[in-house]
Design an enzyme around this catalytic site. Structure first.
Site, PDB file in Angstrom:
ATOM      1  N   HIS A 205      45.452  57.764  39.937  1.00 35.25           N
ATOM      2  CA  HIS A 205      45.991  57.395  38.621  1.00 35.25           C
ATOM      3  C   HIS A 205      46.785  58.530  37.975  1.00 35.25           C
ATOM      4  O   HIS A 205      47.626  58.273  37.100  1.00 35.25           O
ATOM      5  CB  HIS A 205      44.856  57.023  37.678  1.00 35.25           C
ATOM      6  CG  HIS A 205      44.390  55.613  37.782  1.00 35.25           C
ATOM      7  ND1 HIS A 205      45.220  54.528  37.663  1.00 35.25           N
ATOM      8  CD2 HIS A 205      43.129  55.106  37.966  1.00 35.25           C
ATOM      9  CE1 HIS A 205      44.515  53.415  37.760  1.00 35.25           C
ATOM     10  NE2 HIS A 205      43.250  53.729  37.960  1.00 35.25           N
TER      11      HIS A 205
ATOM     12  N   HIS B  23      40.162  57.379  43.714  1.00 35.88           N
ATOM     13  CA  HIS B  23      40.784  56.328  42.892  1.00 35.88           C
ATOM     14  C   HIS B  23      41.323  56.916  41.593  1.00 35.88           C
ATOM     15  O   HIS B  23      42.498  56.719  41.233  1.00 35.88           O
ATOM     16  CB  HIS B  23      39.732  55.248  42.612  1.00 35.88           C
ATOM     17  CG  HIS B  23      40.139  54.189  41.634  1.00 35.88           C
ATOM     18  ND1 HIS B  23      40.304  52.880  41.994  1.00 35.88           N
ATOM     19  CD2 HIS B  23      40.383  54.230  40.296  1.00 35.88           C
ATOM     20  CE1 HIS B  23      40.651  52.163  40.934  1.00 35.88           C
ATOM     21  NE2 HIS B  23      40.693  52.973  39.884  1.00 35.88           N
ATOM     22  N   GLU B  24      40.472  57.644  40.868  1.00 32.57           N
ATOM     23  CA  GLU B  24      40.904  58.180  39.573  1.00 32.57           C
ATOM     24  C   GLU B  24      41.996  59.230  39.741  1.00 32.57           C
ATOM     25  O   GLU B  24      42.900  59.337  38.903  1.00 32.57           O
ATOM     26  CB  GLU B  24      39.705  58.758  38.818  1.00 32.57           C
ATOM     27  CG  GLU B  24      38.564  57.779  38.580  1.00 32.57           C
ATOM     28  CD  GLU B  24      38.983  56.506  37.862  1.00 32.57           C
ATOM     29  OE1 GLU B  24      39.993  56.526  37.130  1.00 32.57           O
ATOM     30  OE2 GLU B  24      38.298  55.481  38.045  1.00 32.57           O
TER      31      GLU B  24
END
Length: 822
Positions: A268, A264-265
């Site tokens: 980003h 997820h990170e």
């Protein structure tokens, strides 16, 4: 305090115009704009006026800033295990100004260069590669320089400093680093191989998906203490809660969750960091995209191929719940609906994450993966190192797919609520998917037959696509779905859609007999969600959920299913949805189920399931289990299970404390053998859970009275709040329930909304499911001016309480036919 010197160079399109810079200092020492001294006293609230600007300007600000213990700004933590100190900058949403002067909004991006003077034994990390530059004039000080970043928003800046324990490597020429406090060095060593393997695999997959190369000069992952969020996507230096360095035995599902957060990170780095939202109303887009890509890439690129099952049962229900509260809002609010960062904080919710990711998954079902990624790459290329909006993304996706997505977005992104798809079979060889809602859906229908020779087993015949138009009341089932008539039809099999589902009578009968025998974990997750929705909507008595859990969990092999089902049964069904007289029997049933699971023979996933069952047995224990829990503590292990690590020991201690079987001396002895920060939190939780008036009075004072010497650690305060309310102690804490809401209003005024939000998240009296509790909360909401983010959070808790009241009332009525619901 720490000293902060900021130099900002910026342009002005209208020379002689005025603006302001944002800063929250303990003391503003000096301000110089274009060579002219400004009066520090001009600072009002957090804004420093800047008048008579030039076409090109230079601002210098010197200030003393306060360290944080609540996770905003430069957070300072001293490790009780060894006395070492660690610092980390948490700049979002608008907390960069607690560290340096900034034009603090997401669409104002600039390169940032930082220098840090630190003790000689420390390492400094940041968005760019950090290098020791020169001595700082003292033998025990070193000056570090952080390489200039590409243009980034101020809320994405980070710096972490301390005597870090580090594991370093390199991948495709990019330096990779893992960092933890020294006392967790052993845990980092144990976990590093898995973390780095996931990091490399996800990094490679993103390089395949995105045409844009990785935008930053390094990729550090720092596991920092007392991080308020689960993790933060700072470009080049992601910070994680250091609980992700598991010091104790965990399940595969928990490792999978950590893997998803890593993925997820990393998403980003491109979506959110390389291209950033123009304003906070589009925060959902950044988080929804990273959530969707986190699960998708983890399932594609790593051994955690079942990640979407975890999303379906542990994450997505939060979106369904949020979307049915009074505070439900569209996934994509307009800029006027998010006027400031407090309103933006309200938007960091389960609609932004869980529903948004589900909607993106449905979007991929509409456009197809090739068109979706082509549109993404167009978007990243057009707006790289800049800012963009949802409309910009939709334009790119429309060009790539050839479809006009404005109408689709209007239905899915700009309206609130959950549609319902239901199966109807009125005659042999025919059937419908009925539609209660206004959105278009592309889903799969699972067609199942009974297994030969097994009355309960269900075997997949086929998964067939069905499209339901936006305003259509129904869509015909494909002929292959109803001829010959199957035993079970499962709408949204595969979980590509975002909708509640309802079953026809024949399918409901097959499900209740065969739920545990569905072969695909994702199908089981969809089915369990259907049962959960029926309970929450008051259409199935809560006790039936318990009965189905007792019937079907013994056959479960996946902890991503067993864990959420047991958690919902324990903390929602037993503590909130069942009347108090039925709670004891429910706990006894859950304890019996967990004992049965602990006694299962070795097999696929057996160790993880035994861990889930052991935890469940501890949490469900009542009088008959006290002796067993005591014996486990004495032996240091449970029968046939692993040795009790610190987490399990404290879990047992908490349950024994709640039941009155352990007192303060026992808690203090356990704290003496576990001197870690986690041990301190666990001890605080247990002390607040002691079943005595003095203990409750002391915990209440810590929660709601003015902090005597500065605000305590947010983690310690959260642990105290978590220990205070216990459903087993309902009579003891009853006097505090009516005091809670007025005290919350007072603490907001005295100690600020951040503390109040924490006391709502971790210290709401969920167990007190009465009309009087609800009225008390409503009265305080009506009479108090709360900040928007706090009001929303409290209103949501009250909405959940209102639902629990309705479920209790419905559960007292004669049961209807849940297959006809919806």
């Amino acid at each position: 305090m720490f000293g902060s010197v900021t130099v900002v160079r910026f342009g002005c399109r209208e020379p002689a115009a005025s603006s302001f810079v944002e800063l929250r200092p303990a003391r503003l020492c000096r301000v110089v704009l274009n060579g002219q001294e400004l009066e520090p006293g001009a600072l009002r609230a957090n804004r420093l006026p800047l008048a008579g600007l030039h076409e090109v300007n230079e601002l210098r600000v010197e200030a003393d800033m306060a360290y944080s213990r609540g996770g905003a700004g430069l957070h300072r933590f001293t490790d009780p295990a060894d006395g070492e100190t660690y610092l980390a900058v948490h700049a979002g949403l608008d907390s960069a100004q607690r560290v340096f002067a900034a034009f603090d909004q997401p669409d104002l991006k600039a390169p940032i260069i930082a220098t840090v003077t630190a003790p000689g034994s420390w390492t400094v990390l940041g968005n760019g590669v950090a290098r020791p530059a020169e001595p700082a004039g003292a033998p025990d000080r070193i000056r570090w320089e952080l390489a200039a970043t590409p243009p980034i928003s101020s809320y994405l800046f980070t710096m972490a400093a301390g005597p870090w324990y580090s594991v370093r490597s390199e991948h495709h020429g990019t330096p990779f680093g893992l960092h933890s406090r020294r006392s967790l060095g052993g845990a980092l060593d144990r976990e590093a191989d898995e973390i780095l393997a996931i990091t490399r695999a996800c990094f490679d997959r993103y390089l395949e998906i995105f045409a844009e190369p990785y935008p930053y000069d390094s990729y550090d992952q720092a596991f920092v203490p007392e991080l308020e969020a689960g993790a933060v996507e700072n470009p080049g230096c992601v910070t994680f809660r250091d609980e992700f360095l598991f010091p104790s035995t965990v399940t595969r599902a928990e490792r999978q969750t950590r893997g998803m957060v890593i993925a997820h990170e990393m998403a980003h780095m491109w979506f959110g960091d390389l291209v950033t939202m123009a304003w906070w109303n589009d925060v959902w887009l950044s988080e929804s995209f990273a959530t969707y890509m986190g699960f998708e890439v983890l399932s594609e690129a790593t051994a955690f191929t079942g990640a979407w099952s975890d999303f379906a049962l542990a994450r997505k229900p939060r979106g369904y719940d949020a979307d049915q509260r009074a505070s439900a809002h569209p996934v994509a609010p307009g800029p006027d609906e998010v006027p400031d960062t407090d309103a933006a904080l309200s938007a960091y919710d389960d609609i932004s994450y869980a529903k948004g990711a589900s909607v993106l998954r449905q979007l991929v079902a509409w456009t197809g993966w090739p068109a979706f990624t082509a549109g993404l790459n167009d978007y990243l290329a057009r707006y790289r190192f800049g800012s963009a909006t949802l409309d910009d993304l939709l334009d790119c996706l429309s060009r790539a797919s050839g479809a006009d997505l404005d109408g689709w977005a209007g239905r899915w992104l700009r309206t609130a609520g959950v549609d319902t798809l239901a199966i109807r079979r009125d005659s042999p060889g025919a059937g419908l998917v009925t539609h209660d809602g206004s959105r278009p859906h592309r889903v799969w229908i699972g067609v199942y037959d009974r297994a030969p020779g097994d009355a309960g087993g269900l075997v997949l015949r086929a998964r067939l696509p069905v499209s339901v138009e936006a305003d259509a009341a129904a869509a015909a089932l494909p002929p292959a779905a109803v001829d010959p008539p199957p035993a079970f039809l499962l709408p949204n099999d595969g979980d590509l859609g975002y909708c509640k589902v309802r079953l026809d009578p024949r399918s409901w009968a097959a499900l209740t007999a065969g739920l545990g025998h569905l072969a695909d974990p994702l199908s089981r997750a969809v089915a369990w969600n259907a049962v959960r929705d029926l309970v929450r909507d008051g259409e199935l008595p809560p006790r039936r959920y318990l009965e189905l859990a007792v019937m079907h969990l013994p056959a479960e092999t996946d902890t991503t299913i067993a864990g959420p089902v047991l958690d919902f049964a324990r903390w929602t069904i037993a503590d909130r949805y069942l009347p108090r007289p039925q709670r004891g029997a429910a706990l006894a049933a859950l304890a019996g189920l967990c004992r049965a699971l602990l006694g299962q023979p070795a097999g696929e996933g057996a160790d993880g399931l035994r861990l889930v069952a052991g935890r469940g047995l501890i949490d469900s224990a009542s009088g008959p289990e006290v002796a067993a829990l005591r014996s486990w503590l004495a032996a240091g292990r449970w029968p046939g299970g692993p040795d009790l690590d610190s987490r399990l020991r404290w879990q047992i201690m908490l349950r024994l404390t709640v039941l009155g079987a352990v007192g303060r001396p026992g808690i203090e002895r356990e704290a003496g053998r576990d001197t870690t920060f986690a041990g301190q939190q666990s001890a605080a939780r247990c002390l607040a859970a002691l079943p005595g008036l003095d203990a409750k009075r002391a915990a209440w004072t810590q929660m709601f009275s003015p902090a005597p010497a500065g605000e305590p650690s947010s983690y310690q305060l959260a642990a105290t709040a978590e220990g205070f309310w216990q459903a087993d102690q309902a009579d003891l804490v009853a006097r505090y329930v009516p005091r809670y809401f007025p005290a919350l209003a007072e603490v907001t005024e005295r100690r600020g909304p951040a503390v109040a939000r924490l006391l709502v998240r971790h210290g709401f009296p969920h167990h007190a499911v009465t009309a009087a509790t609800f009225r008390s909360g409503e009265e305080v909401l009506a009479s108090t001016v709360f900040p928007a983010s706090l009001r929303r959070l409290l209103d949501d808790r009250l909405d959940d309480l209102r639902r629990a009241l309705r479920v209790r009332m419905a559960g007292a009525l004669p049961p209807g036919d849940p297959s006809r619901a919806g």
